[in-house]
Design an enzyme around this catalytic site. Structure first.
Site, PDB file in Angstrom:
ATOM      1  N   HIS A  39       0.840  -1.201   0.000  1.00 14.83           N
ATOM      2  CA  HIS A  39       0.000   0.000   0.000  1.00 14.83           C
ATOM      3  C   HIS A  39       0.874   1.249   0.000  1.00 14.83           C
ATOM      4  O   HIS A  39       2.005   1.223   0.497  1.00 14.83           O
ATOM      5  CB  HIS A  39      -0.889   0.046   1.246  1.00 14.83           C
ATOM      6  CG  HIS A  39      -1.597  -1.223   1.556  1.00 14.83           C
ATOM      7  ND1 HIS A  39      -2.699  -1.659   0.853  1.00 14.83           N
ATOM      8  CD2 HIS A  39      -1.366  -2.176   2.502  1.00 14.83           C
ATOM      9  CE1 HIS A  39      -3.120  -2.809   1.359  1.00 14.83           C
ATOM     10  NE2 HIS A  39      -2.319  -3.144   2.361  1.00 14.83           N
ATOM     11  N   TYR A  55      -7.983   2.414  11.603  1.00 12.52           N
ATOM     12  CA  TYR A  55      -6.662   2.761  12.100  1.00 12.52           C
ATOM     13  C   TYR A  55      -6.168   3.964  11.301  1.00 12.52           C
ATOM     14  O   TYR A  55      -6.745   4.320  10.254  1.00 12.52           O
ATOM     15  CB  TYR A  55      -5.681   1.590  11.955  1.00 12.52           C
ATOM     16  CG  TYR A  55      -5.567   1.087  10.531  1.00 12.52           C
ATOM     17  CD1 TYR A  55      -4.661   1.670   9.643  1.00 12.52           C
ATOM     18  CD2 TYR A  55      -6.380   0.063  10.060  1.00 12.52           C
ATOM     19  CE1 TYR A  55      -4.581   1.243   8.332  1.00 12.52           C
ATOM     20  CE2 TYR A  55      -6.303  -0.367   8.755  1.00 12.52           C
ATOM     21  CZ  TYR A  55      -5.402   0.226   7.891  1.00 12.52           C
ATOM     22  OH  TYR A  55      -5.321  -0.193   6.589  1.00 12.52           O
ATOM     23  N   ARG A 130     -11.106  -4.529  -4.904  1.00 14.86           N
ATOM     24  CA  ARG A 130     -11.050  -5.214  -3.613  1.00 14.86           C
ATOM     25  C   ARG A 130     -12.328  -5.000  -2.813  1.00 14.86           C
ATOM     26  O   ARG A 130     -12.835  -3.885  -2.703  1.00 14.86           O
ATOM     27  CB  ARG A 130      -9.869  -4.678  -2.797  1.00 14.86           C
ATOM     28  CG  ARG A 130      -9.538  -5.494  -1.555  1.00 14.86           C
ATOM     29  CD  ARG A 130      -8.510  -4.769  -0.702  1.00 14.86           C
ATOM     30  NE  ARG A 130      -7.781  -5.676   0.189  1.00 14.86           N
ATOM     31  CZ  ARG A 130      -7.074  -5.277   1.235  1.00 14.86           C
ATOM     32  NH1 ARG A 130      -6.987  -3.977   1.531  1.00 14.86           N
ATOM     33  NH2 ARG A 130      -6.441  -6.140   1.999  1.00 14.86           N
ATOM     34  N   HIS A 185      -4.108 -12.837   2.199  1.00 18.79           N
ATOM     35  CA  HIS A 185      -3.469 -13.264   3.445  1.00 18.79           C
ATOM     36  C   HIS A 185      -3.817 -14.697   3.857  1.00 18.79           C
ATOM     37  O   HIS A 185      -4.119 -14.965   5.028  1.00 18.79           O
ATOM     38  CB  HIS A 185      -3.833 -12.299   4.573  1.00 18.79           C
ATOM     39  CG  HIS A 185      -3.509 -10.862   4.277  1.00 18.79           C
ATOM     40  ND1 HIS A 185      -2.423 -10.490   3.517  1.00 18.79           N
ATOM     41  CD2 HIS A 185      -4.138  -9.710   4.636  1.00 18.79           C
ATOM     42  CE1 HIS A 185      -2.397  -9.170   3.426  1.00 18.79           C
ATOM     43  NE2 HIS A 185      -3.414  -8.671   4.088  1.00 18.79           N
ATOM     44  N   ASP A 252       2.778  -7.285   2.084  1.00 16.57           N
ATOM     45  CA  ASP A 252       1.838  -6.558   2.940  1.00 16.57           C
ATOM     46  C   ASP A 252       2.470  -5.302   3.534  1.00 16.57           C
ATOM     47  O   ASP A 252       2.003  -4.769   4.540  1.00 16.57           O
ATOM     48  CB  ASP A 252       1.279  -7.460   4.043  1.00 16.57           C
ATOM     49  CG  ASP A 252       0.029  -6.897   4.714  1.00 16.57           C
ATOM     50  OD1 ASP A 252      -0.709  -6.149   4.046  1.00 16.57           O
ATOM     51  OD2 ASP A 252      -0.197  -7.191   5.892  1.00 16.57           O
TER      52      ASP A 252
END
Length: 298
Positions: A39, A55, A130, A185, A252
């Protein structure tokens, strides 16, 4: 189309930044190896975060991201729209347009999106969208069939951030979609539940028998036993054994909201060497499979 970007009612937890140092590779990386899950995050007010985020990540700029790819030996990369920016993909798209040969993207879009906007995303390098039911700011499953029908003509896929324990219920829908499904994941479920758990068996069935894909990523999200992540390693081994042509690797990075401790990005890459000792299979996972899934040219 963008989500509401006012400050959250309650302050979303702030995440720490990953170290810029990475462990050296423990195996020979093939040319054009691809990190399919990372990201970028900007603190520029032109790219505001949504109010319902779970978050607040630190900045992880385009330059930081490219430096990470270089440090980990990745010739190619795939950026995934981060949930905190909702459906405003503009910062990710900026990075894609600056690096059109090297990068591809997975966007987050509203099911009401029009064909012209999808065409613009495709031209920028987006090859999937996504759906996310685990973190605030994502798009859920209500519009899954609508989105799949819209992106199918472009050759895109649907990427799902989902706890695999939802897969048995979702399978009748997923297997009827006109596009491939990519699971984040390794199913994002507690790995200590084991490879015989019905949820993980559903994941194996999806990738082995129904054209699904899975990201060998996020071991530190599903297994607290750093640094070897034995339960997550068992998941990875089972997935590669079941469908070696349907697995891809993702770091990730920048490891937002880690549930246990911030991992080393180089160490996470080196797990691939442990999980996949055969160099030919590693080449599939690191080069051939992502080239096919994300439409990288030779």
């Amino acid at each position: 189309m963008t989500n509401s970007t006012s400050p959250p009612t309650q302050a979303a937890p702030r995440c720490e930044a990953p170290s810029s140092q990475v462990q050296p590779a423990s195996f020979d990386l093939p040319d054009q190896s691809c990190d399919t899950h990372a990201h970028v995050v900007s603190d520029d007010p032109r790219y505001p975060m949504v109010a319902d985020r779970s978050y607040t990540p630190p900045p992880a700029t385009e330059a930081d991201y490219l430096a990470m790819l270089d440090a980990t030996g990745m010739g190619r990369g795939v950026l995934v729209q981060i949930s905190v920016n909702g459906t405003d993909n503009s910062y990710m798209l900026t990075a894609l347009r600056h690096n059109s040969d090297r990068l591809r993207g997975v966007a987050v879009v509203d099911p009401s999106i029009g064909a012209s906007e999808l065409a613009d995303l495709h031209a920028a390098g987006v090859r999937g969208t996504r759906l996310n039911v685990l973190f605030g700011g994502g798009v859920g499953f209500d519009g899954m069939e609508t989105l799949a029908a819209k992106v199918a003509p472009l050759g895109w896929h649907l990427q799902l951030l989902v706890d695999a324990r939802q897969l048995p219920e979702l399978m009748p829908r997923l297997t009827k979609l006109p596009v491939p499904v990519v699971i984040d994941h390794m199913g994002h479920m507690p790995a200590d539940l084991g490879v015989d758990h019905p949820a993980f068996v559903s994941l194996l069935t999806l990738v082995r028998d129904h054209g699904g894909w899975v990201k060998l990523s996020g071991a530190y999200r599903i297994d607290p036993q750093a640094p070897t992540y034995p339960a997550a390693s068992a998941f990875a081994a089972a997935l590669v054994a079941a469908a070696p042509t349907r697995c891809v690797y993702g770091s990730d990075w920048p490891h937002v909201a880690p549930p246990y401790a911030m991992p080393d990005t180089g160490w996470m890459r080196n797990l691939i060497g442990d999980w996949i000792p055969d160099p030919e299979v590693r080449h599939l996972v690191l080069v051939d499979n992502p080239a096919r899934l994300y439409d990288f040219t030779a």
